[in-house]
Every structure is written in C-alpha cells, then in structure tokens.
Design a protein around this motif. Structure first.
Motif, PDB file in Angstrom:
ATOM      1  N   TYR A  50      -4.455   9.828  24.885  1.00  0.00           N
ATOM      2  CA  TYR A  50      -4.341  10.854  23.857  1.00  0.00           C
ATOM      3  C   TYR A  50      -3.093  10.610  23.011  1.00  0.00           C
ATOM      4  CZ  TYR A  50      -7.897  13.105  26.699  1.00  0.00           C
ATOM      5  OH  TYR A  50      -9.046  13.364  27.395  1.00  0.00           O
ATOM      6  N   PRO A  51      -3.070   9.533  22.222  1.00  0.00           N
ATOM      7  CA  PRO A  51      -1.878   9.264  21.403  1.00  0.00           C
ATOM      8  C   PRO A  51      -1.711  10.350  20.338  1.00  0.00           C
ATOM      9  CG  PRO A  51      -3.693   7.785  20.802  1.00  0.00           C
ATOM     10  CD  PRO A  51      -4.156   8.566  21.984  1.00  0.00           C
ATOM     11  N   PRO A  52      -0.600  11.080  20.348  1.00  0.00           N
ATOM     12  CA  PRO A  52      -0.441  12.175  19.382  1.00  0.00           C
ATOM     13  C   PRO A  52      -0.600  11.699  17.938  1.00  0.00           C
ATOM     14  CG  PRO A  52       1.257  12.297  21.064  1.00  0.00           C
ATOM     15  CD  PRO A  52       0.529  11.001  21.289  1.00  0.00           C
ATOM     16  N   ALA A  53       0.016  10.540  17.607  1.00  0.00           N
ATOM     17  CA  ALA A  53      -0.194   9.987  16.258  1.00  0.00           C
ATOM     18  C   ALA A  53      -1.451   9.127  16.354  1.00  0.00           C
ATOM     19  CB  ALA A  53       1.017   9.168  15.823  1.00  0.00           C
ATOM     20  N   TRP A  54      -2.601   9.783  16.343  1.00  0.00           N
ATOM     21  CA  TRP A  54      -3.859   9.088  16.680  1.00  0.00           C
ATOM     22  C   TRP A  54      -4.341   8.191  15.545  1.00  0.00           C
ATOM     23  CZ3 TRP A  54      -8.707  10.007  14.307  1.00  0.00           C
ATOM     24  CH2 TRP A  54      -8.673  10.989  13.321  1.00  0.00           C
ATOM     25  N   MET A  55      -3.834   8.462  14.335  1.00  0.00           N
ATOM     26  CA  MET A  55      -4.255   7.684  13.166  1.00  0.00           C
ATOM     27  C   MET A  55      -3.120   7.674  12.161  1.00  0.00           C
ATOM     28  SD  MET A  55      -7.294   6.562  11.718  1.00  0.00           S
ATOM     29  CE  MET A  55      -8.794   7.501  11.508  1.00  0.00           C
ATOM     30  N   PHE A  56      -2.830   6.528  11.568  1.00  0.00           N
ATOM     31  CA  PHE A  56      -1.906   6.528  10.439  1.00  0.00           C
ATOM     32  C   PHE A  56      -2.347   5.526   9.389  1.00  0.00           C
ATOM     33  CE2 PHE A  56       0.402   2.963  12.274  1.00  0.00           C
ATOM     34  CZ  PHE A  56       0.398   3.213  13.647  1.00  0.00           C
ATOM     35  N   ALA A  57      -1.695   5.560   8.254  1.00  0.00           N
ATOM     36  CA  ALA A  57      -2.255   4.865   7.091  1.00  0.00           C
ATOM     37  C   ALA A  57      -1.299   3.847   6.485  1.00  0.00           C
ATOM     38  CB  ALA A  57      -2.606   5.913   6.037  1.00  0.00           C
ATOM     39  N   ARG A  58      -1.859   2.903   5.763  1.00  0.00           N
ATOM     40  CA  ARG A  58      -1.095   1.993   4.938  1.00  0.00           C
ATOM     41  C   ARG A  58      -1.902   1.716   3.669  1.00  0.00           C
ATOM     42  NH1 ARG A  58       2.171   3.237   8.130  1.00  0.00           N
ATOM     43  NH2 ARG A  58       3.620   1.944   9.300  1.00  0.00           N
ATOM     44  N   VAL A  59      -1.215   1.216   2.618  1.00  0.00           N
ATOM     45  CA  VAL A  59      -1.906   0.821   1.391  1.00  0.00           C
ATOM     46  C   VAL A  59      -1.506  -0.615   1.079  1.00  0.00           C
ATOM     47  CG1 VAL A  59      -2.207   1.316  -1.059  1.00  0.00           C
ATOM     48  CG2 VAL A  59      -1.811   3.197   0.538  1.00  0.00           C
ATOM     49  N   ALA A  60      -2.503  -1.470   0.784  1.00  0.00           N
ATOM     50  CA  ALA A  60      -2.194  -2.873   0.452  1.00  0.00           C
ATOM     51  C   ALA A  60      -1.542  -2.928  -0.921  1.00  0.00           C
ATOM     52  CB  ALA A  60      -3.473  -3.700   0.468  1.00  0.00           C
ATOM     53  N   ILE A  61      -0.410  -3.619  -1.015  1.00  0.00           N
ATOM     54  CA  ILE A  61       0.263  -3.715  -2.310  1.00  0.00           C
ATOM     55  C   ILE A  61      -0.428  -4.796  -3.159  1.00  0.00           C
ATOM     56  CG2 ILE A  61       2.449  -4.255  -3.467  1.00  0.00           C
ATOM     57  CD1 ILE A  61       3.838  -3.129  -0.881  1.00  0.00           C
ATOM     58  N   GLU A  62      -0.559  -5.994  -2.598  1.00  0.00           N
ATOM     59  CA  GLU A  62      -1.300  -7.049  -3.294  1.00  0.00           C
ATOM     60  C   GLU A  62      -2.550  -7.375  -2.506  1.00  0.00           C
ATOM     61  OE1 GLU A  62       1.262 -10.377  -3.992  1.00  0.00           O
ATOM     62  OE2 GLU A  62       2.697  -9.106  -5.053  1.00  0.00           O
ATOM     63  N   ALA A  63      -3.502  -8.044  -3.185  1.00  0.00           N
ATOM     64  CA  ALA A  63      -4.746  -8.414  -2.505  1.00  0.00           C
ATOM     65  C   ALA A  63      -4.406  -9.245  -1.266  1.00  0.00           C
ATOM     66  CB  ALA A  63      -5.625  -9.217  -3.449  1.00  0.00           C
ATOM     67  N   ASP A  64      -5.169  -9.050  -0.222  1.00  0.00           N
ATOM     68  CA  ASP A  64      -4.861  -9.707   1.054  1.00  0.00           C
ATOM     69  C   ASP A  64      -6.178 -10.021   1.757  1.00  0.00           C
ATOM     70  OD1 ASP A  64      -3.409 -10.513   3.378  1.00  0.00           O
ATOM     71  OD2 ASP A  64      -1.853  -9.048   2.901  1.00  0.00           O
ATOM     72  N   GLU A  65      -6.057 -10.522   2.979  1.00  0.00           N
ATOM     73  CA  GLU A  65      -7.260 -10.802   3.758  1.00  0.00           C
ATOM     74  C   GLU A  65      -6.978 -10.413   5.201  1.00  0.00           C
ATOM     75  OE1 GLU A  65      -9.246 -14.746   3.004  1.00  0.00           O
ATOM     76  OE2 GLU A  65      -9.172 -14.748   5.212  1.00  0.00           O
ATOM     77  N   ILE A  66      -7.902  -9.686   5.798  1.00  0.00           N
ATOM     78  CA  ILE A  66      -7.700  -9.279   7.202  1.00  0.00           C
ATOM     79  C   ILE A  66      -8.954  -9.638   7.993  1.00  0.00           C
ATOM     80  CG2 ILE A  66      -7.310  -7.352   8.796  1.00  0.00           C
ATOM     81  CD1 ILE A  66      -5.714  -5.975   6.616  1.00  0.00           C
ATOM     82  N   GLY A  67      -8.773 -10.440   9.036  1.00  0.00           N
ATOM     83  CA  GLY A  67      -9.912 -10.850   9.871  1.00  0.00           C
ATOM     84  C   GLY A  67     -11.002 -11.527   9.040  1.00  0.00           C
ATOM     85  N   GLY A  68     -10.610 -12.265   7.980  1.00  0.00           N
ATOM     86  CA  GLY A  68     -11.594 -12.957   7.150  1.00  0.00           C
ATOM     87  C   GLY A  68     -12.220 -12.063   6.079  1.00  0.00           C
ATOM     88  N   HIS A  69     -11.820 -10.791   6.019  1.00  0.00           N
ATOM     89  CA  HIS A  69     -12.406  -9.883   5.024  1.00  0.00           C
ATOM     90  C   HIS A  69     -11.439  -9.694   3.852  1.00  0.00           C
ATOM     91  CE1 HIS A  69     -15.611  -8.803   7.731  1.00  0.00           C
ATOM     92  NE2 HIS A  69     -14.725  -8.583   8.683  1.00  0.00           N
ATOM     93  N   ILE A 114      -9.289  -7.854   1.155  1.00  0.00           N
ATOM     94  CA  ILE A 114      -8.672  -6.523   1.021  1.00  0.00           C
ATOM     95  C   ILE A 114      -8.049  -6.465  -0.379  1.00  0.00           C
ATOM     96  CG2 ILE A 114      -6.860  -4.977   1.920  1.00  0.00           C
ATOM     97  CD1 ILE A 114      -9.094  -5.371   3.950  1.00  0.00           C
ATOM     98  N   PRO A 115      -8.730  -5.808  -1.338  1.00  0.00           N
ATOM     99  CA  PRO A 115      -8.169  -5.758  -2.690  1.00  0.00           C
ATOM    100  C   PRO A 115      -6.852  -4.975  -2.734  1.00  0.00           C
ATOM    101  CG  PRO A 115     -10.457  -4.940  -2.634  1.00  0.00           C
ATOM    102  CD  PRO A 115     -10.004  -5.096  -1.211  1.00  0.00           C
ATOM    103  N   ALA A 116      -6.025  -5.284  -3.743  1.00  0.00           N
ATOM    104  CA  ALA A 116      -4.785  -4.518  -3.927  1.00  0.00           C
ATOM    105  C   ALA A 116      -5.140  -3.033  -4.026  1.00  0.00           C
ATOM    106  CB  ALA A 116      -4.090  -4.980  -5.204  1.00  0.00           C
ATOM    107  N   GLY A 117      -4.337  -2.189  -3.412  1.00  0.00           N
ATOM    108  CA  GLY A 117      -4.564  -0.742  -3.492  1.00  0.00           C
ATOM    109  C   GLY A 117      -5.496  -0.203  -2.420  1.00  0.00           C
ATOM    110  N   THR A 118      -6.075  -1.078  -1.574  1.00  0.00           N
ATOM    111  CA  THR A 118      -6.982  -0.584  -0.526  1.00  0.00           C
ATOM    112  C   THR A 118      -6.214   0.262   0.495  1.00  0.00           C
ATOM    113  OG1 THR A 118      -8.345  -2.567  -0.717  1.00  0.00           O
ATOM    114  CG2 THR A 118      -8.617  -1.273   1.304  1.00  0.00           C
TER     115      THR A 118
END
Ligand code: HEM
Length: 463
Positions: free
Chosen positions: A327-346, A348-352
C-alpha cells in the motif's frame, strides 16, 4: 462520428485499452481504478497508453523503464505539478530545474542523521502522549479509527519538528488551519480550469480562511526567528539559517513559507496512511505480529526506544517496508517529457504525460512472487539481494527521491515499537477496509480497531 474521432498521436502505437469516444477510459477507470490498472498491466504489458479523450497519458510499470525516467535520463522529464502551486508555491515538491536544485541543497542538511536523531525525541514523546490519551479513553468499547489516530499523531510530529514544541497551543492552531485548508485542496486538483477555485462555496471559503491563518502564523514565526537569530534545532531554524554554499544567499520569507507548507503536506498524511495500513495488515497476520512483538520485547526489554535502537529493530522495519510495498501512500506520480524520447522501444513525443505507479510496479509478477501476499520476509537481506533494487520505490528514487524518507522510516519504527509495547490492535469485527486511491492511498472508510492491553504497563521513559 468523425467529430468524435480522437486526434491521432504517435503514442497510438503503444498498446492500451481503447476506451469510449470523447471520454476514453474514464468511466471504467472511475469505477475501480486500482483493479482496472492492474488488469491493464496484465493485458497490455509494461508501457501502456491510457486514453482520456483527447488527452493521452503513458503509464510505465517496468522497473527498467521507470529507472530511465527517474534516474538515467531524468533531465528530460519535469514534474509538471503546476496545479499544486497555488498552495505550495515554489516548495520542494513542485519546483523544477536549477531553482529546485538550489533549494534541495539548502534543505538537505535538515534531514541528515543527527537531525533525524534529534527529531526522534519529538516522535517518541508525541507517541507517548497519544498512548496516555488512549488510556484515558479506554474502556468505552468503541473501536478507535487508526487512520484518524495516525493522522493526528503524524500531524503533531511534523508541526513540532518544524516549529519546536515551545510554541504551545499555536502548534495546534496551525495544524488545524492546515488541515482545514488541505481537506478542500483536492477539489482544486481536479478543477479543470481553476474555475471551481474562485466560487464562494463554503469549502473554498474554509480553504481561504485556513490558508490565511496558516500564512499569518507562519510569517509571524519566521519574523520572530529572524529577529531572535536563535537556532532552536527545528526545521524552521534550518530554513531561516540556511545559506547557499556558493552564493551565501538565504531564503526569502515567501520561500520559507512555501517550504513549510510543502513539508506539512508531504510529511504527515503519507506516513499516517502507511502506519494505518501496517496496523491493518498486522491484525490479519498473527504470525507476523508475534514475531514483531518478540523482537520489540527482546531489543527494548520494556524501555522506551531511542534512536540508536532503530538499527536493531530489523524485523519492525521489514514489516513496515512490506506494508509500503503493498500500500504505497504515493501510489502514483507524474512526469512530463520535455523533448521527444523513447521508452521500451515506444515513441514518447515532447509534452507527453507519464504516470509512474509504485502500486503497480510493487505488484509486477516478474519481480514479486505471489505479489498480493503480505510477507515481510521479502525484505530480509537475502531476499532483497536477489531483487533489482528499482523494483521497490515507495519513496521514488533518483535526484527527486523523497527528502523525508529517513524521517518517515524512523517515525514509523518508533511508533510501531512504542504502541506494540503496550497494546495489540485487533480489527473491529466485520470491518471491511479497501484502498482508496486519492492523492495518497487511503484505507477506506478508516481502520476501526480495538486495543488489547499487553499488561506491560511498566514501560518507562528512556533515561
Ligand atoms: C511513508 C511516508 C512517505 C512516502 C511514502 C513518501 C513518498 C514520496 C515520493 C514518492 C516522493 C516523490 C514524488 C514525485 O517525484 O512526484 C516524495 C517527495 C517528497 N517528500 Fe515524501 N514521502 C513520505 C514521507 C515524507 C516526509 C515525512 C517528508 C518530510 C518531512 C516528506 C517530504 C517530501 C518532499 C519535500 C518531497 C519532494 C522532494 C524533491 O522533489 O526534492 N515525505 N515523497
């Protein structure tokens, strides 16, 4: 039909549930968020696209991908927590870039070990006071709500560590005003355009009133501290006296106020939830509880724990670590991609917008055997060594790791040890508790429990 069609996005190639036109997955997610997300991971894998109508978020679950965002390439990801800025301003949770880095440097010393050791006395004392209150109330037959009790306790602890104990009932007034403001704050987070914030609803008025009381009190305390120049050994002194090593500059009053509110918000509800969940889990696992009691009695032999005892209360810590996994109290948190990137081969456009969920990663079946089972043994040195470190992240990691992690762990071990010396806690018969994923992961509707005296009332203060 054409009008309802969602605009295309490069993230469309990422697997994920389609959802409905316009509203995407919202109706399904709303019904049972945690179950929905766990299921989405089982079906779609480690990188999942979530459609919220025209808005798409990408949920990343695999520890390697999370590590890429939080650590390896962290400079390409900002927090994007603008919605909390009306309350927290430029405090440590919501600030970004060079400003955040300067603040983090200034504040880190307040969380070094000697300071935590000093705060631990406040933690112990506040827990003893809670037990005295419980004793006075004993015999009523009504269960105590452990969520409320833990919230009250962690609130007293954070306010006293920030402002010292000698501000007396001002501490309570500030705590209550904080709570009044915060109880309404979540409305602001979901308000789409800030519109709801401006209406003169009772909730908004309470929020403003609470906030103005907090601001007045906090600015007065800052002023008093600046005038006296005294180091009271509390967090406020650390903030007022902090000087940047390179520039010699201190913080403005406004910045100190932002940091104080941030500490209050980040520093008590999280720990309270985790403790409430721990009580809940212990009540259902008598074998774990028995081993825990044996450790506490063995290490402390009836005396109050001191900071130095914490490293010997190993199983207590394992129990808390496992509660934070499930039961992690901070169960979800967020980030925003500044420049286009790739994660796990997918792509990730800038701003995602990216979502990272300790709740999901802590249940990833490739890293956790039988993930739903409560088993503190997972955190024994042997088992911990066999697991990638990044599969566990209740406090996040990388540069933006929780600054209060050792504070919280110290507090939790002390509270568990002190309470368990005197009481065992039993869940009220028929109580049904489920996790409610709000800003933190709350046990709903609370954790009603009965205190069972252990007959060890000879517990004495440490000399
Ligand atoms: C069990 C208790 C706690 C948990 C689970 C927890 C969890 C977290 C997590 C996951 C983050 C990172 C959030 C993100 O990156 O978006 C964070 C950040 C933070 N936490 Fe905690 N926290 C806890 C207790 C505390 C306490 C006791 C304090 C202060 C006394 C505190 C102060 C902060 C601050 C100031 C940040 C922002 C740090 C930065 O960005 O430099 N937390 N916490």
């Amino acid at each position: 039909v054409i009008l309802l069609k969602q605009p295309e996005s490069p993230t469309d190639s990422i697997p994920g549930p389609r959802g409905y036109p316009v509203v995407g997955i919202l109706p399904d997610l709303w019904k049972a968020p945690l179950g929905y997300l766990v299921n989405a991971r089982n079906v779609y894998g480690d990188v999942i696209r979530l459609n919220f109508g025209s808005n798409r978020l990408v949920l990343i679950v695999h520890p390697d991908h999370v590590k890429y965002v939080l650590q390896d390439n962290n400079r390409n990801f900002r927090k994007g927590y603008e919605r909390v800025q009306p309350l927290l301003g430029n405090g440590l949770v919501s600030s970004e870039g060079d400003f955040w880095m300067r603040q983090r440097r200034l504040m880190q010393p307040a969380f070094h070990q000697p300071m935590i050791a000093a705060y631990s006395q406040t933690m112990t004392l506040a827990t003893q006071e809670m037990l005295e209150r419980w004793q006075m109330a004993a015999g009523g037959g009504e269960p105590l709500d452990m969520l409320k009790e833990m919230m009250r306790l962690t609130q007293v602890i954070i306010v006293r560590t920030m402002f010292s104990s000698d501000i007396g009932d001002r501490a309570d007034r500030i705590g209550e005003a904080f709570q009044a403001a915060l109880s309404h704050f979540s409305v602001f987070l979901i308000s789409p355009s800030g519109l709801l914030d401006k209406l003169p609803t009772p909730g908004n008025l309470r929020y403003r009133q609470g906030l103005s009381t907090v601001d007045n009190e906090v600015y007065r305390l800052i002023e008093e501290r600046r005038v006296s120049g005294e180091d009271k050994g509390d967090l406020l002194s650390r903030l007022v006296l902090a000087r940047d090593e390179e520039t010699g500059e201190g913080m403005s009053d406004r910045q100190i106020r932002d940091e104080v509110l941030t500490m209050f918000l980040a520093g008590h509800e999280t720990t309270a939830n985790a403790l409430a969940w721990t009580w809940y889990l212990l009540a259902q696992h008598p074998d774990v509880e028995a081993r825990l009691l044996a450790e506490i009695d063995g290490v402390l032999a009836g005396r109050m724990p001191a900071f130095e005892d914490i490293s010997n209360l190993r199983y207590t810590r394992m129990v808390f670590d496992e509660a934070l996994r499930l039961y992690p109290p901070a169960w979800m948190f967020a980030r925003v991609a500044i420049e286009a990137d790739e994660i796990g081969g997918h792509p990730i456009p800038a701003g995602t917008g990216l979502m990272i969920s300790p709740y999901l990663t802590h249940r990833h079946p490739d890293f956790w055997v039988d993930p739903e089972r409560f088993d503190p043994e997972r955190f024994s040195p042997e088992q911990s060594a066999q697991r990638p470190r990044h599969a566990y992240m209740p406090f996040s990691y990388g540069p933006r790791v929780c600054i209060g992690n050792n504070f919280a762990l110290t507090e939790a071990v002390l509270v568990l040890a002190i309470v368990l010396q005197r009481y065992r806690l039993e869940l009220a018969p028929g109580a049904k508790v489920t996790p409610q994923p709000l800003a933190t992961l709350k046990p709903r509707p609370g954790v009603p429990m009965h205190l069972k005296s252990r007959g060890l009332n000879s517990v004495s203060a440490a000399d």
